[in-house]
Design a protein around this motif. Structure first.
Motif, PDB file in Angstrom:
ATOM      1  N   SER A  88      -3.246  11.079  -5.634  1.00  0.00           N
ATOM      2  CA  SER A  88      -3.935  10.499  -6.291  1.00  0.00           C
ATOM      3  C   SER A  88      -4.185   8.749  -5.960  1.00  0.00           C
ATOM      4  O   SER A  88      -4.747   8.588  -6.830  1.00  0.00           O
ATOM      5  CB  SER A  88      -4.829  10.992  -7.552  1.00  0.00           C
ATOM      6  N   HIS A  89      -2.432   8.728  -5.989  1.00  0.00           N
ATOM      7  CA  HIS A  89      -2.639   7.829  -6.604  1.00  0.00           C
ATOM      8  C   HIS A  89      -1.898   6.675  -4.643  1.00  0.00           C
ATOM      9  O   HIS A  89      -1.561   5.342  -4.915  1.00  0.00           O
ATOM     10  CB  HIS A  89      -1.105   7.212  -7.112  1.00  0.00           C
ATOM     11  N   ALA A  90      -2.854   7.513  -3.941  1.00  0.00           N
ATOM     12  CA  ALA A  90      -2.412   7.207  -3.094  1.00  0.00           C
ATOM     13  C   ALA A  90      -3.142   5.869  -2.479  1.00  0.00           C
ATOM     14  O   ALA A  90      -4.627   5.979  -2.614  1.00  0.00           O
ATOM     15  CB  ALA A  90      -2.416   8.035  -1.580  1.00  0.00           C
ATOM     16  N   ASP A  91      -2.900   4.786  -1.949  1.00  0.00           N
ATOM     17  CA  ASP A  91      -3.678   4.003  -1.274  1.00  0.00           C
ATOM     18  C   ASP A  91      -4.532   4.715   0.299  1.00  0.00           C
ATOM     19  O   ASP A  91      -6.080   4.002   0.490  1.00  0.00           O
ATOM     20  CB  ASP A  91      -3.648   2.934  -0.836  1.00  0.00           C
ATOM     21  N   ALA A  92      -3.563   5.499   1.303  1.00  0.00           N
ATOM     22  CA  ALA A  92      -3.961   6.039   2.228  1.00  0.00           C
ATOM     23  C   ALA A  92      -2.938   6.848   2.704  1.00  0.00           C
ATOM     24  O   ALA A  92      -2.229   6.848   1.906  1.00  0.00           O
ATOM     25  CB  ALA A  92      -3.485   4.557   3.287  1.00  0.00           C
ATOM     26  N   VAL A 103       4.482  -1.387   3.596  1.00  0.00           N
ATOM     27  CA  VAL A 103       3.810   0.103   3.556  1.00  0.00           C
ATOM     28  C   VAL A 103       5.230   1.078   2.773  1.00  0.00           C
ATOM     29  O   VAL A 103       5.891   0.593   2.719  1.00  0.00           O
ATOM     30  CB  VAL A 103       3.673   1.067   4.719  1.00  0.00           C
ATOM     31  N   GLN A 131       0.738  -1.268   0.260  1.00  0.00           N
ATOM     32  CA  GLN A 131      -0.266  -0.079  -0.040  1.00  0.00           C
ATOM     33  C   GLN A 131       1.214   1.241  -0.601  1.00  0.00           C
ATOM     34  O   GLN A 131       1.967   1.263   0.889  1.00  0.00           O
ATOM     35  CB  GLN A 131      -0.742   0.244   1.217  1.00  0.00           C
ATOM     36  N   ILE A 132       0.220   2.141  -0.523  1.00  0.00           N
ATOM     37  CA  ILE A 132       1.168   3.808  -1.092  1.00  0.00           C
ATOM     38  C   ILE A 132       0.614   4.622   0.207  1.00  0.00           C
ATOM     39  O   ILE A 132      -0.488   4.493   0.274  1.00  0.00           O
ATOM     40  CB  ILE A 132       1.217   4.209  -2.354  1.00  0.00           C
ATOM     41  N   VAL A 133       1.483   5.216   1.312  1.00  0.00           N
ATOM     42  CA  VAL A 133       0.775   5.450   1.853  1.00  0.00           C
ATOM     43  C   VAL A 133       1.305   7.097   2.230  1.00  0.00           C
ATOM     44  O   VAL A 133       3.043   7.390   1.844  1.00  0.00           O
ATOM     45  CB  VAL A 133       1.094   5.062   3.344  1.00  0.00           C
ATOM     46  N   ARG A 171      -0.099  -5.023   5.476  1.00  0.00           N
ATOM     47  CA  ARG A 171      -0.298  -5.260   3.602  1.00  0.00           C
ATOM     48  C   ARG A 171       1.597  -4.062   4.008  1.00  0.00           C
ATOM     49  O   ARG A 171       1.247  -3.031   5.374  1.00  0.00           O
ATOM     50  CB  ARG A 171      -0.603  -4.464   3.072  1.00  0.00           C
TER      51      ARG A 171
END
Lengths: 123, 123
Positions: free
Chosen positions: B41-45, B24, B2-4, B22
């Motif tokens: 805009s591409h962040a998962d969180a 990070v 995940q991209i945080v 998951r």
């Protein structure tokens, strides 16, 4: 009140388990030589931030940030009465404002105000 | 994975409750303009470090230190299988050594050694 010195070389606590039942005065040593012998000999406790990876030590601002953030979070999650009294908080806030503004004493004087003695002593 | 993205302006998690089930990838924005629109805009969180007191924002190294220290401590206290495989760990360590030593390729060559392809590509 307990004097807690950050030191990677003394047997000590971590930010996770440093006792917080008494107020803590946190002493950060310099990055190269650490805290002075005087501070080390007067410390009530020591705290060390666990290090991982390739770095040998944290920058002092990073170490201070990690420690204060963790201790504060632990206080927030505790049942301890850790907050300043509203009067103490207001005074600290006023002190910060007073020190942040150039010629605060003069500005107050122009409005016919005199700072309380504790603040006046700062100028 | 995940991209945080760390952002004080987006609704997000804190270092205390960011899900760690998951892997990070932590993205730190610049101190003045934050992360780019592309990253946002591409962040998962998103994750935000709670701020207290008089400072408006943390220095980026302080923010990174606070975040990584807290997330690692949480992983250590969890039941998650969060550690690198020993082979991955050894490779990362070798990569660091390889990049830290001037002319590592030449030194290895003088001892009749060639670095594995993944490291050779770094030089």
């Amino acid at each position: 009140m307990q004097i807690v010195v950050t030191s990677p070389h003394a047997e000590g606590h971590t930010p996770e388990n440093l006792p917080l039942d008494r107020p803590v005065a946190l002493v950060m040593g310099t990055e190269f030589s650490g805290a002075s012998d005087f501070m080390m000999s007067h410390a009530d406790a020591f705290v060390e931030i666990p290090m991982h990876g390739f770095a040998e030590s944290f920058n002092i601002s990073v170490a201070a940030g990690i420690l204060m953030q963790r201790l504060r979070t632990r206080l927030e999650q505790s049942e301890l009465a850790w907050k300043l009294h509203p009067d103490e908080h207001a005074l600290l806030n006023a002190e910060w404002v007073f020190k942040s503004v150039r010629n605060a004493k003069g500005i107050l004087a122009r409005h016919g105000l005199t700072p309380p003695p504790t603040l006046a002593a700062l100028s």
